[in-house]
Design a protein around this motif. Structure first.
Motif, PDB file in Angstrom:
ATOM      1  N   PHE A  91       0.743  -1.098  -0.244  1.00 47.46           N
ATOM      2  CA  PHE A  91      -0.060   0.178  -0.149  1.00 47.46           C
ATOM      3  C   PHE A  91       0.890   1.214   0.040  1.00 47.46           C
ATOM      4  N   GLN A  92       0.847   2.029  -1.199  1.00 48.51           N
ATOM      5  CA  GLN A  92       1.391   3.384  -0.836  1.00 48.51           C
ATOM      6  C   GLN A  92       0.517   4.225  -1.026  1.00 48.51           C
ATOM      7  N   THR A  93       0.503   5.140   0.015  1.00 48.81           N
ATOM      8  CA  THR A  93      -0.425   6.253   0.201  1.00 48.81           C
ATOM      9  C   THR A  93      -0.007   7.678   0.258  1.00 48.81           C
ATOM     10  N   GLU A  94      -0.557   8.562   0.062  1.00 41.97           N
ATOM     11  CA  GLU A  94       0.037   9.938  -0.019  1.00 41.97           C
ATOM     12  C   GLU A  94      -1.030  10.429   0.918  1.00 41.97           C
ATOM     13  N   ILE A  95      -0.444  11.014   2.163  1.00 36.91           N
ATOM     14  CA  ILE A  95      -1.243  11.659   3.356  1.00 36.91           C
ATOM     15  C   ILE A  95      -1.364  12.977   3.623  1.00 36.91           C
ATOM     16  N   THR A  96      -0.945  13.430   2.547  1.00 32.82           N
ATOM     17  CA  THR A  96      -0.622  15.027   2.710  1.00 32.82           C
ATOM     18  C   THR A  96      -1.946  16.150   2.293  1.00 32.82           C
ATOM     19  N   GLY A  97      -3.081  15.479   2.064  1.00 33.61           N
ATOM     20  CA  GLY A  97      -4.270  16.101   1.681  1.00 33.61           C
ATOM     21  C   GLY A  97      -4.988  16.657   2.776  1.00 33.61           C
ATOM     22  N   GLY A  98      -4.658  16.070   3.987  1.00 31.66           N
ATOM     23  CA  GLY A  98      -5.379  16.465   5.196  1.00 31.66           C
ATOM     24  C   GLY A  98      -6.213  15.132   5.756  1.00 31.66           C
ATOM     25  N   GLU A  99      -6.864  15.198   6.696  1.00 30.84           N
ATOM     26  CA  GLU A  99      -7.553  13.888   7.207  1.00 30.84           C
ATOM     27  C   GLU A  99      -8.130  13.010   6.327  1.00 30.84           C
ATOM     28  N   ASP A 219      -6.720  23.125  14.410  1.00 30.92           N
ATOM     29  CA  ASP A 219      -6.188  24.120  13.428  1.00 30.92           C
ATOM     30  C   ASP A 219      -5.608  23.715  12.108  1.00 30.92           C
ATOM     31  N   GLY A 220      -5.000  22.559  12.319  1.00 33.76           N
ATOM     32  CA  GLY A 220      -4.223  22.048  10.933  1.00 33.76           C
ATOM     33  C   GLY A 220      -2.927  21.979  11.039  1.00 33.76           C
ATOM     34  N   TYR A 221      -2.355  21.061  10.173  1.00 34.87           N
ATOM     35  CA  TYR A 221      -0.982  20.957   9.916  1.00 34.87           C
ATOM     36  C   TYR A 221       0.021  22.179   9.018  1.00 34.87           C
ATOM     37  N   ARG A 222      -1.013  22.770   8.540  1.00 35.56           N
ATOM     38  CA  ARG A 222      -0.835  23.918   7.683  1.00 35.56           C
ATOM     39  C   ARG A 222      -1.460  25.000   8.274  1.00 35.56           C
ATOM     40  N   ASP A 223      -1.285  26.430   8.011  1.00 34.69           N
ATOM     41  CA  ASP A 223      -1.984  27.558   8.641  1.00 34.69           C
ATOM     42  C   ASP A 223      -2.835  28.075   7.422  1.00 34.69           C
ATOM     43  N   ASN A 255     -20.867  14.097  10.917  1.00 31.92           N
ATOM     44  CA  ASN A 255     -20.896  15.501  10.731  1.00 31.92           C
ATOM     45  C   ASN A 255     -19.409  16.185  10.961  1.00 31.92           C
ATOM     46  N   ASP A 256     -18.792  16.374   9.785  1.00 32.41           N
ATOM     47  CA  ASP A 256     -17.469  16.916   9.982  1.00 32.41           C
ATOM     48  C   ASP A 256     -17.184  17.704   8.774  1.00 32.41           C
ATOM     49  N   HIS A 257     -16.119  18.536   9.217  1.00 39.96           N
ATOM     50  CA  HIS A 257     -15.752  19.564   8.237  1.00 39.96           C
ATOM     51  C   HIS A 257     -14.013  19.114   7.955  1.00 39.96           C
ATOM     52  N   ASN A 258     -13.510  19.142   7.034  1.00 40.38           N
ATOM     53  CA  ASN A 258     -12.304  18.854   6.891  1.00 40.38           C
ATOM     54  C   ASN A 258     -11.561  19.709   5.642  1.00 40.38           C
ATOM     55  N   ALA A 259     -10.738  20.677   6.060  1.00 39.48           N
ATOM     56  CA  ALA A 259     -10.124  21.411   4.778  1.00 39.48           C
ATOM     57  C   ALA A 259      -9.133  20.650   3.983  1.00 39.48           C
ATOM     58  N   PHE A 260      -9.189  20.940   3.039  1.00 40.25           N
ATOM     59  CA  PHE A 260      -8.504  20.113   1.691  1.00 40.25           C
ATOM     60  C   PHE A 260      -7.000  20.929   1.316  1.00 40.25           C
ATOM     61  N   PRO A 817       3.970  19.300  -0.017  1.00 45.15           N
ATOM     62  CA  PRO A 817       5.003  18.991   0.955  1.00 45.15           C
ATOM     63  C   PRO A 817       4.422  17.918   2.171  1.00 45.15           C
ATOM     64  N   ILE A 818       5.353  17.040   2.274  1.00 48.97           N
ATOM     65  CA  ILE A 818       4.761  16.263   3.740  1.00 48.97           C
ATOM     66  C   ILE A 818       4.790  16.984   4.902  1.00 48.97           C
ATOM     67  N   PHE A 819       4.200  16.795   5.826  1.00 49.68           N
ATOM     68  CA  PHE A 819       3.979  17.584   7.104  1.00 49.68           C
ATOM     69  C   PHE A 819       5.087  17.506   7.842  1.00 49.68           C
ATOM     70  N   GLY A 820       5.214  18.646   8.520  1.00 50.21           N
ATOM     71  CA  GLY A 820       6.647  18.925   9.478  1.00 50.21           C
ATOM     72  C   GLY A 820       6.444  18.505  10.706  1.00 50.21           C
ATOM     73  N   ARG A 821       7.217  18.442  11.546  1.00 49.10           N
ATOM     74  CA  ARG A 821       7.406  17.881  12.842  1.00 49.10           C
ATOM     75  C   ARG A 821       6.160  18.232  13.591  1.00 49.10           C
ATOM     76  N   ASN A 822       5.677  17.295  14.164  1.00 52.92           N
ATOM     77  CA  ASN A 822       4.334  17.650  15.104  1.00 52.92           C
ATOM     78  C   ASN A 822       4.303  16.597  16.266  1.00 52.92           C
ATOM     79  N   VAL A 823       3.895  17.106  17.581  1.00 55.15           N
ATOM     80  CA  VAL A 823       3.746  16.121  18.484  1.00 55.15           C
ATOM     81  C   VAL A 823       2.459  15.924  19.196  1.00 55.15           C
ATOM     82  N   ARG A 824       1.982  14.932  19.601  1.00 54.89           N
ATOM     83  CA  ARG A 824       0.855  14.853  20.292  1.00 54.89           C
ATOM     84  C   ARG A 824       0.755  14.165  21.591  1.00 54.89           C
TER      85      ARG A 824
END
Length: 831
Positions: A91-99, A219-223, A255-260, A817-824
């Motif tokens: 499985f090759q996936t691209e995860i950069t579109g958002g959720e 808020d998102g991985y991008r601003d 019932n969900d909103h997801n920015a692209f 671009p792929i997402f930068g460093r993030n911590v949860r």
């Protein structure tokens, strides 16, 4: 087409009431359950039901399958569902579109998700894999109500699901005699706040419930300048055990909103060595902007009247969906009867800002409009830029020296899908081994409509860009007119409307023949017949009549004419596999499968659609090794995809429309090998890994528009790497009464290309993540980080303009671009 029923609004409060039920009998909890309690000899993580006549051990099947448990989810710590599936081999996936709405590619099948069937408890929530700008991960989301996910790659998938080269089946939590539950809070440094919870247990004699879901704000991985994700999901089920089986009712509500996130420019096209990072940050920058919170969308309707409506980019992909379903399974003296049915109804409102062409030097971009502006406004002395809708001067030379355009997409769709599956299975002995035969009937009635408008804007090169107006001035400095109108370059550059309805049925059969213990041959066949009907509204070019701007000169307008269309496609899929286990620890298998996928329902609400049945022949051979907690599965594969429709619609910067049809039809051949392993080095140290090595290439292409198919021959398939995989070490030990897990993940993505000609590459990259989990007396604390060293990597490219011959550079200067460093931080408690 039906509208969303009152069930949508009733489901949430009812499920919330069940979630509030107190936990009865605080006894020793069992893990978030499988469909039925498992014995110690058959741990639930080793039992699979997807693509199989009956539940069996993973080691015993003759196809590639993985089970992802809640513990696996915790240690993988995915940023979205595509990230979770992408850790599996093949499985090759691209995860950069958002959720949601990310890319899922299966080894051997060159498609961006159309061959992956998303199911819940063995039944899809929407019959087709791709709806109008949504796919399965938009209506089936990972949370604590998913006990495990079973993923089949190739193998019998074409027999057990439609449009299927792979099945992703979420098995939901089911209640048992012991009450149990979990609540979990997730906080992230990207402005993430999420609450997950579930509760399961008995409600009476032989009757059990489970209910749970999530609420999330991010808020998102991008601003974006506004929240990326807000909303949630809730699921509930009620099961009653019978003397010979069970009945189960379920309800889902989303019932969900997801920015692209769309691609961004990362380098100056005038000099690809010059980074645009000072203007649009590689890790946080996006063309999403508050400037698109209140857009005015204008077009002419079929009565000749100018219409306008408002759009708000912060709505993102707003999915509202309700699903109700029922399942029955019974054993009648060895005859296993299974009946499953479900009805889904939903509405999607989608707003996104898409990339189009490369940034351009401000002066060159303006001069490209000189002839049209002169014809409209008279003699022009010079052009200038102002902030959209104002007279405030904008000087590009004080920034990057560039301007760019993008496309606001406004899409609305209502959809419904009723689906049912009835099967009967029987195992019987003969004089030469035993046969386990399954016969089934699947049927669906489904449909969707679509209202689509694309509108182009002129923007600055910056994160959260401002919209610009291009102004034509006379020699005395007076304003003659504007190329744009409040930032709009082209009103209604694309305008579509249509509706569609379909019915289909499928007959399928599978026989597993155990000749002697350890030697099994299985074969299956599925025949499908579809009936589509729909309509599409025809359009023509129009001028909306505002002489002060060029933005409305070449809009699309409805003509009032409707094109009615019908289609009756069919498909026949089959599979044959053989398996021989030398012992409980060593086995081999081989399989051949034939997959046919008819055109989807959207063809009958499209104008001049490409109607083409796709066909893939898949061959697999595997080696299985298992010892204790360690295992290794090695699968060699070969796929011939013929015909492959690689045609696409390109963006025409002259008209502002996505209407340049580039037809490319040929074959794809992919051969390779995948590795899936776990090595229990010690009782406290485990090493998991997945690796896929392949040679995805194009063959025998033809084009009818003058594009050179010879330049495609033998090239690497667009956006597909030759090598990808991951390795995941895990240390698990106990100290001072606290269970500790320390784990990491290295993910590698090989070199890919954005274009058919393989002119522009997406370089290889690797990311590192790590986490630690502490457990004590029902409480759990987890800290996890992704891309800890801010590795750079690109996905997608800019598909509106680079799909044929690239971006004019050896490496991509425009992409996601792929997402930068993030911590949860995750805190949870179980009871």
């Amino acid at each position: 087409m039906p509208t969303i029923s009152s069930l949508t609004y009733a489901a949430l409060p009812a499920a919330c009431f069940l979630l509030a039920l107190p936990a009865a009998a605080q006894e020793t909890p069992v893990p978030a359950g499988a469909e039925a309690p498992a014995s110690e000899e058959t741990p639930p993580q080793d039992i699979i039901v997807t693509g199989s006549t009956r539940a069996q051990r993973r080691f015993d099947v003759s196809y590639a399958i993985n089970t992802i448990s809640q513990e696996d989810v915790e240690k993988i710590a995915p940023v979205n569902f595509a990230d979770l599936i992408g850790q599996l081999p093949g499985f090759q996936t691209e995860i950069t579109g958002g959720e949601v709405q990310n890319i899922y590619r299966i080894r051997g099948l060159p498609n961006d998700g159309g061959f992956v069937s998303f199911q819940q408890d063995g039944l899809p929530l929407f019959h087709e894999n791709d709806g109008v700008f949504f796919r399965g991960d938009a209506i089936l989301k990972q949370d604590l109500m998913t006990d495990r996910v079973e993923v089949v790659r190739g193998g019998p998938a074409p027999v057990y699901a439609s449009y299927s080269g792979a099945i992703v089946n979420a098995i939901t939590v089911t209640g048992s005699d012991v009450s149990r539950g979990k609540a979990q809070v997730t906080l992230g440094d990207t402005g993430l706040y999420r609450l997950d919870a579930y509760q399961a247990g008995p409600v009476g004699s032989d009757t059990y419930y489970a209910v749970g879901g999530f609420l999330r704000y991010h808020d998102g991985y991008r601003d974006n300048g506004f929240p990326n994700d807000k909303g949630g999901q809730i699921r509930a089920n009620l099961r009653h055990d019978l003397d010979n089986g069970y009945v189960k009712l379920n309800v889902n509500y989303v019932n969900d909103h997801n920015a692209f996130y769309l691609p961004i420019p990362i380098a100056d096209p005038r000099d690809p060595d010059v980074s645009l990072d000072p203007y649009i940050d590689y890790f946080t920058g996006t063309m999403n902007s508050p400037a698109f919170r209140h857009v005015n969308l204008r077009y002419r309707d079929g009565n000749g009247q100018i219409q306008s409506r408002n759009g708000d980019l912060s709505d993102g992909r707003h999915m509202r969906m309700v699903n109700v379903g029922a399942q029955y399974e019974g054993d009648f003296d060895g005859w296993l009867v299974s009946a499953k049915g479900g009805y889904t109804q939903g509405k999607l409102d989608f707003s996104a800002f898409y990339s189009t062409t490369n940034p351009a030097a401000a002066a060159s971009f303006a001069n490209g409009y000189r002839d049209r502006a002169t014809a409209a406004f008279g003699a022009i002395d010079r052009f200038g830029y102002v902030l959209a809708g104002t007279d405030t001067v904008y000087d590009p030379s004080a920034a990057s020296g560039l301007v760019m355009q993008g496309q606001y997409r406004d899409i609305h769709s209502n959809f419904y899908s009723a689906q049912g599956n009835l099967s009967v299975a029987r195992k019987f002995d003969t004089g030469f081994g035993s046969h386990d035969v399954k016969l089934g009937l699947y049927a669906s009635a489904y449909g969707e409509d679509s209202r689509t408008l694309y509108q182009n804007y002129l923007i600055e090169v910056a994160g959260q860009p401002r919209t610009l107006d291009l102004v034509a001035y006379a020699a005395d400095g007076s304003e003659l007119g504007r190329v744009t109108d409040n930032g709009v370059l082209n009103y209604a550059a694309t305008l579509n409307r249509g509706d569609s309805d379909a019915t289909m049925f499928a007959l399928y059969a599978n026989d597993t023949w155990e000749i002697v213990p350890g030697l099994r041959i299985d074969a299956g066949i599925r025949h499908e017949r579809y009936s589509y009907k729909g309509w599409a509204a025809l359009t023509d070019q129009a001028n909306l009549g505002d002489g002060t701007t060029l933005a409305d000169d070449t809009t699309r307008a409805f003509t009032g004419v409707i094109l009615n269309q019908k289609l009756k496609p069919h498909a026949t899929n089959w599979t044959v596999g053989a398996n021989y286990d030398f012992s409980d620890h060593v086995g081999v298998y081989g399989r051949a499968s034939h997959l046919e996928t008819p055109p989807n329902i959207q063809t009958v609400m499209s104008i001049n659609p490409t109607i083409l049945k796709t066909v893939a022949d898949q061959f697999e051979a595997g080696l299985k090794l298992a010892a204790g907690r360690s295992y290794l599965y090695v699968t060699g594969f070969y796929t011939n995809f013929d015909p492959l429709n690689a045609s696409f619609l390109a963006f025409d910067p002259t008209t502002g429309r996505n209407d340049v049809n580039v037809p490319f039809v040929g074959e794809a051949q992919v051969k390779g090998v995948e590795f899936d392993g776990s090595w229990a080095v010690t009782p406290w140290f485990t090493l998991n890994g997945a690796l896929t090595v392949s040679d995805p290439k194009y063959k025998s292409f033809e084009s009818t528009t003058g594009a050179d198919p010879e330049q495609v021959e033998g090239n690497q398939i667009v956006r597909q790497p030759k090598v990808y995989g991951n390795i995941r070490p895990s240390f698990d030990f106990e100290t001072g009464g606290t269970d500790v897990s320390v784990y990491g993940r290295y993910t590698y993505m090989g070199k890919r290309f954005v274009d058919l000609y393989n002119n522009t590459a997406l370089p290889s990259y690797g990311t590192i993540g790590a986490g630690v989990t502490l457990r004590r007396q029902g409480w759990q604390l987890q800290l996890v980080g992704d891309n800890l060293f801010n590795a750079h990597g690109l996905t997608e490219g800019n598909t509106r303009t680079d799909s044929l011959s690239g971006q004019g550079s050896a490496e991509a200067i425009y992409g996601r671009p792929i997402f930068g460093r993030n911590v949860r931080l995750v805190v949870s408690t179980s009871w």
